[in-house]
Design a protein around this motif. Structure first.
Motif, PDB file in Angstrom:
ATOM      1  N   ARG A 327       4.732   5.198  11.376  1.00 56.74           N
ATOM      2  CA  ARG A 327       3.326   5.282  11.807  1.00 56.74           C
ATOM      3  C   ARG A 327       2.839   6.727  11.775  1.00 56.74           C
ATOM      4  O   ARG A 327       1.695   6.998  11.405  1.00 56.74           O
ATOM      5  N   LEU A 328       3.693   7.642  12.184  1.00 57.43           N
ATOM      6  CA  LEU A 328       3.307   9.055  12.182  1.00 57.43           C
ATOM      7  C   LEU A 328       2.934   9.510  10.777  1.00 57.43           C
ATOM      8  O   LEU A 328       1.903  10.168  10.576  1.00 57.43           O
ATOM      9  N   VAL A 329       3.757   9.164   9.783  1.00 64.21           N
ATOM     10  CA  VAL A 329       3.471   9.555   8.408  1.00 64.21           C
ATOM     11  C   VAL A 329       2.151   8.959   7.940  1.00 64.21           C
ATOM     12  O   VAL A 329       1.309   9.641   7.341  1.00 64.21           O
ATOM     13  N   ALA A 330       1.944   7.681   8.205  1.00 61.11           N
ATOM     14  CA  ALA A 330       0.707   7.027   7.773  1.00 61.11           C
ATOM     15  C   ALA A 330      -0.512   7.689   8.411  1.00 61.11           C
ATOM     16  O   ALA A 330      -1.521   7.951   7.742  1.00 61.11           O
ATOM     17  N   ARG A 331      -0.436   7.976   9.697  1.00 62.04           N
ATOM     18  CA  ARG A 331      -1.572   8.612  10.368  1.00 62.04           C
ATOM     19  C   ARG A 331      -1.792  10.034   9.880  1.00 62.04           C
ATOM     20  O   ARG A 331      -2.936  10.460   9.676  1.00 62.04           O
ATOM     21  N   LEU A 332      -0.724  10.789   9.690  1.00 61.74           N
ATOM     22  CA  LEU A 332      -0.856  12.148   9.174  1.00 61.74           C
ATOM     23  C   LEU A 332      -1.558  12.135   7.821  1.00 61.74           C
ATOM     24  O   LEU A 332      -2.505  12.894   7.583  1.00 61.74           O
ATOM     25  N   GLN A 333      -1.102  11.259   6.936  1.00 61.15           N
ATOM     26  CA  GLN A 333      -1.688  11.203   5.597  1.00 61.15           C
ATOM     27  C   GLN A 333      -3.140  10.728   5.630  1.00 61.15           C
ATOM     28  O   GLN A 333      -4.007  11.304   4.963  1.00 61.15           O
ATOM     29  N   ASP A 334      -3.400   9.684   6.400  1.00 59.00           N
ATOM     30  CA  ASP A 334      -4.732   9.074   6.391  1.00 59.00           C
ATOM     31  C   ASP A 334      -5.767   9.899   7.155  1.00 59.00           C
ATOM     32  O   ASP A 334      -6.894  10.095   6.682  1.00 59.00           O
ATOM     33  N   GLU A 335      -5.379  10.383   8.346  1.00 57.86           N
ATOM     34  CA  GLU A 335      -6.366  10.983   9.238  1.00 57.86           C
ATOM     35  C   GLU A 335      -6.559  12.484   9.017  1.00 57.86           C
ATOM     36  O   GLU A 335      -7.685  12.988   9.163  1.00 57.86           O
ATOM     37  N   GLU A 336      -5.489  13.185   8.664  1.00 58.88           N
ATOM     38  CA  GLU A 336      -5.617  14.642   8.631  1.00 58.88           C
ATOM     39  C   GLU A 336      -5.475  15.243   7.234  1.00 58.88           C
ATOM     40  O   GLU A 336      -6.046  16.296   6.980  1.00 58.88           O
ATOM     41  N   VAL A 337      -4.735  14.596   6.337  1.00 65.42           N
ATOM     42  CA  VAL A 337      -4.551  15.171   5.005  1.00 65.42           C
ATOM     43  C   VAL A 337      -5.601  14.679   4.020  1.00 65.42           C
ATOM     44  O   VAL A 337      -6.263  15.485   3.356  1.00 65.42           O
ATOM     45  N   THR A 338      -5.787  13.374   3.913  1.00 62.75           N
ATOM     46  CA  THR A 338      -6.693  12.827   2.906  1.00 62.75           C
ATOM     47  C   THR A 338      -8.098  13.421   2.971  1.00 62.75           C
ATOM     48  O   THR A 338      -8.685  13.704   1.913  1.00 62.75           O
ATOM     49  N   PRO A 339      -8.680  13.664   4.147  1.00 59.68           N
ATOM     50  CA  PRO A 339     -10.024  14.254   4.158  1.00 59.68           C
ATOM     51  C   PRO A 339     -10.111  15.649   3.548  1.00 59.68           C
ATOM     52  O   PRO A 339     -11.217  16.108   3.234  1.00 59.68           O
ATOM     53  N   THR A 340      -8.972  16.332   3.346  1.00 60.72           N
ATOM     54  CA  THR A 340      -9.008  17.671   2.754  1.00 60.72           C
ATOM     55  C   THR A 340      -8.905  17.636   1.235  1.00 60.72           C
ATOM     56  O   THR A 340      -9.004  18.685   0.588  1.00 60.72           O
ATOM     57  N   LEU A 341      -8.695  16.458   0.648  1.00 58.48           N
ATOM     58  CA  LEU A 341      -8.472  16.365  -0.790  1.00 58.48           C
ATOM     59  C   LEU A 341      -9.785  16.154  -1.538  1.00 58.48           C
ATOM     60  O   LEU A 341     -10.702  15.511  -1.042  1.00 58.48           O
ATOM     61  N   HIS A 342      -9.847  16.674  -2.736  1.00 60.74           N
ATOM     62  CA  HIS A 342     -11.011  16.495  -3.628  1.00 60.74           C
ATOM     63  C   HIS A 342     -10.461  16.066  -4.988  1.00 60.74           C
ATOM     64  O   HIS A 342     -10.115  16.901  -5.828  1.00 60.74           O
ATOM     65  N   LEU A 343     -10.358  14.762  -5.178  1.00 58.40           N
ATOM     66  CA  LEU A 343      -9.641  14.220  -6.323  1.00 58.40           C
ATOM     67  C   LEU A 343     -10.586  13.778  -7.435  1.00 58.40           C
ATOM     68  O   LEU A 343     -11.727  13.376  -7.170  1.00 58.40           O
ATOM     69  N   PRO A 344     -10.117  13.843  -8.681  1.00 52.77           N
ATOM     70  CA  PRO A 344     -10.938  13.359  -9.797  1.00 52.77           C
ATOM     71  C   PRO A 344     -11.212  11.867  -9.669  1.00 52.77           C
ATOM     72  O   PRO A 344     -10.457  11.128  -9.030  1.00 52.77           O
ATOM     73  N   ALA A 345     -12.288  11.441 -10.301  1.00 54.67           N
ATOM     74  CA  ALA A 345     -12.633  10.017 -10.306  1.00 54.67           C
ATOM     75  C   ALA A 345     -11.493   9.217 -10.918  1.00 54.67           C
ATOM     76  O   ALA A 345     -10.858   9.633 -11.889  1.00 54.67           O
ATOM     77  N   GLY A 346     -11.222   8.083 -10.320  1.00 54.42           N
ATOM     78  CA  GLY A 346     -10.200   7.196 -10.853  1.00 54.42           C
ATOM     79  C   GLY A 346      -8.840   7.330 -10.204  1.00 54.42           C
ATOM     80  O   GLY A 346      -7.959   6.497 -10.429  1.00 54.42           O
ATOM     81  N   VAL A 347      -8.633   8.385  -9.398  1.00 50.06           N
ATOM     82  CA  VAL A 347      -7.359   8.540  -8.711  1.00 50.06           C
ATOM     83  C   VAL A 347      -7.353   7.631  -7.480  1.00 50.06           C
ATOM     84  O   VAL A 347      -8.214   7.758  -6.607  1.00 50.06           O
ATOM     85  N   ASP A 348      -6.407   6.721  -7.422  1.00 46.56           N
ATOM     86  CA  ASP A 348      -6.309   5.766  -6.311  1.00 46.56           C
ATOM     87  C   ASP A 348      -5.410   6.367  -5.236  1.00 46.56           C
ATOM     88  O   ASP A 348      -4.195   6.156  -5.223  1.00 46.56           O
TER      89      ASP A 348
END
Length: 492
Positions: A327-348
């Motif tokens: 759960r810690l890994v999922a929350r870290l990735q979803d809540e705090e890391v993903t909002p900092t990413l700026h990915l090209p279109a089409g990246v899932d």
């Protein structure tokens, strides 16, 4: 004991074992690789083996160890052959790799390595020397001019000891001989790794000679890359497993997950192998992919390593088997890391995160938390600190990132939760231990002491928005222990 894997025994392999699909004797070295360790042999060497198998014979590898002779000593009697074992819950696939056609040990014969790098047929020099191998300041990305290896390289440039030293001396010799400079392709987890290595190399060249510095900065290509594959250290049990599958002895096989990825900036003035034929992604901008991997994979990996080790878990898979850590890994990735990413279109990115968590939990890979915890002072700036900086700039909270940093702080004290010694492997280990010993087991003293290490935290260590959550997380770890703290913070 069964015979050794070699060119003479290749035909004796069982039919189920994949082997080089090309004339190994006809393969020609076009790449010199610095830092010929397990990751390189499971990643870039596997890609180039596949390229050789498609008939492109000019892209074999001369691999060089800059420190230890272990790889050469193990593989020279095997004619450079070794086994890549891809392991998953579904079973094991064994493949013999033949792309490593020559092995050198730099300290034994630096001239042999420099000669190989100066060969006009060599168009690319690749590196996996780990973050610390670039003799740079991880927080600023600049050359550490006081580093003993850099000082040695400036004193005796014709007998280099560091990776940047070899690059500069070989480039200087090629220039003097009228040979075009090779492309420098770093495959290490550095932020903007091509630009960082360009900066470090050009600065070292300029310290030798201003004109040489301008040449390196202006004429040498340093494409950026993103590499991804989980490659645990090989154990005696792994060797036994491979020997049983081969019917031959292999002194140093490599173990890896089935997944691998290589994203490369397409910048090769002297030409390159047809990487796209074997699944390499060639792009104009690697940075979005680099951030995705460094922050989602490596940041989570480090967090799991420190907290999992402290909680008594030997491997990442063992750690992920505990629901609170998953759960810690999922929350870290979803809540705090993903909002900092700026990915090209089409990246899932959602699919990427799901796949990462499955990879972490792979029970067939014994990836030790202690192994991943090594060299944290070199890894934290890009894996956790940079993400925290971006979060704070957006006015967002960082409780989970702070917990990962606090786990590192607790780990580098050198004592686990039972009072047993931790074998901390880090370039700054002695300094970190001295700071921890002086501060004592008090988070209000220990956190500021370690936050003062500018090579890791730069100016962020003095920012109360960062220092406060880190101190609070460290206090919880010291009072409650890692397992209970993760259970409380990760939630149900």
């Amino acid at each position: 004991m069964s015979p050794r894997l070699s060119l003479s025994t290749l035909a004796d392999l069982p039919a189920a074992v994949a082997r080089p699909a090309y004339d190994i004797a006809a393969a020609e070295v076009g790449v010199v690789h610095l830092g010929v360790g397990a990751f390189h042999r499971a990643h870039q060497a596997a890609y180039l083996d596949a390229i050789l198998g498609r008939g492109h014979k000019g892209w074999a590898i001369c691999g060089a160890s800059l420190r230890s002779p272990d790889t050469s000593d193990a593989l020279d009697p095997q004619d450079g052959l070794y086994t890549l074992a891809e392991r998953s819950g579904a079973g094991d696939n064994l493949r013999v790799i033949g792309s490593l056609r020559r092995l050198l040990v730099a300290p034994r014969d630096p001239e042999a390595l420099l000669a190989a790098m100066c060969d006009p047929r060599v168009r690319i020099v690749t590196l996996t020397v780990t973050e610390k191998g670039y003799c740079h300041d991880p927080a600023s990305g600049t050359l550490d001019e006081a580093h003993p290896d850099i000082r040695a390289d400036l004193a005796s440039p014709q007998r280099p000891v560091s990776a940047p030293g070899y690059l500069v001396e070989a480039l200087a010799r090629r220039r003097a001989a009228g040979v075009a400079p090779f492309t420098v392709l770093t495959c290490d987890n550095l932020p903007a790794n091509g630009k960082t290595v360009a900066r470090v190399t050009a600065r070292l060249a300029a310290l030798r000679d201003d004109d040489l510095g301008r040449f390196v900065a202006g004429e040498v290509a340093f494409p950026s890359t993103m590499v991804d594959r989980i490659v645990p250290a090989t154990t005696d049990d792994d060797r036994a497993l491979v020997a049983a599958g081969l019917g031959l002895q292999d002194a140093w096989p490599v173990m890896a997950e089935p997944f691998m990825q290589w994203v490369v900036e397409d910048l090769f003035p002297l030409g390159r192998p047809p990487l796209e034929e074997v699944g390499v992604e060639l792009v104009s901008d690697v940075e979005p992919f680099e951030h995705m991997k460094l922050r989602l994979l490596n940041g989570a990996h480090s967090t799991l390593a420190y907290l999992g080790y402290l909680a008594g878990h030997a491997t990442i898979a063992d750690t992920m088997a505990v629901p609170a850590f998953a759960r810690l890994v999922a929350r870290l990735q979803d809540e705090e890391v993903t909002p900092t990413l700026h990915l090209p279109a089409g990246v899932d990115v959602a699919a990427y995160k799901r796949a990462l968590r499955e990879r972490f939990a792979n029970p067939a890979l014994r990836h030790r938390t202690w192994q991943i915890a090594m060299d944290g002072s070199q890894k934290l700036p890009q894996r956790l600190v940079a993400t925290a900086r971006d979060r704070l700039a957006a006015g967002a909270p960082i409780p989970l990132l702070a917990l990962g940093v606090a786990g590192w702080m607790r780990y580098v004290t050198g004592r686990d939760e039972q009072g047993n010694a931790i074998d901390v492997r880090d370039p700054l280990a002695a300094r970190l231990k001295a700071l921890a010993d002086e501060a004592g087991p008090d988070a209000t003293r220990l956190a500021p002491a370690l936050l003062s290490v500018r090579e890791v935290f730069a100016d962020l260590g003095a920012d109360p928005r960062f220092a406060g959550p880190v101190r609070d997380a460290l206090a919880r770890l010291m009072a409650r222990g890692a397992a209970a703290t993760v259970e409380e913070i990760a939630g149900g």
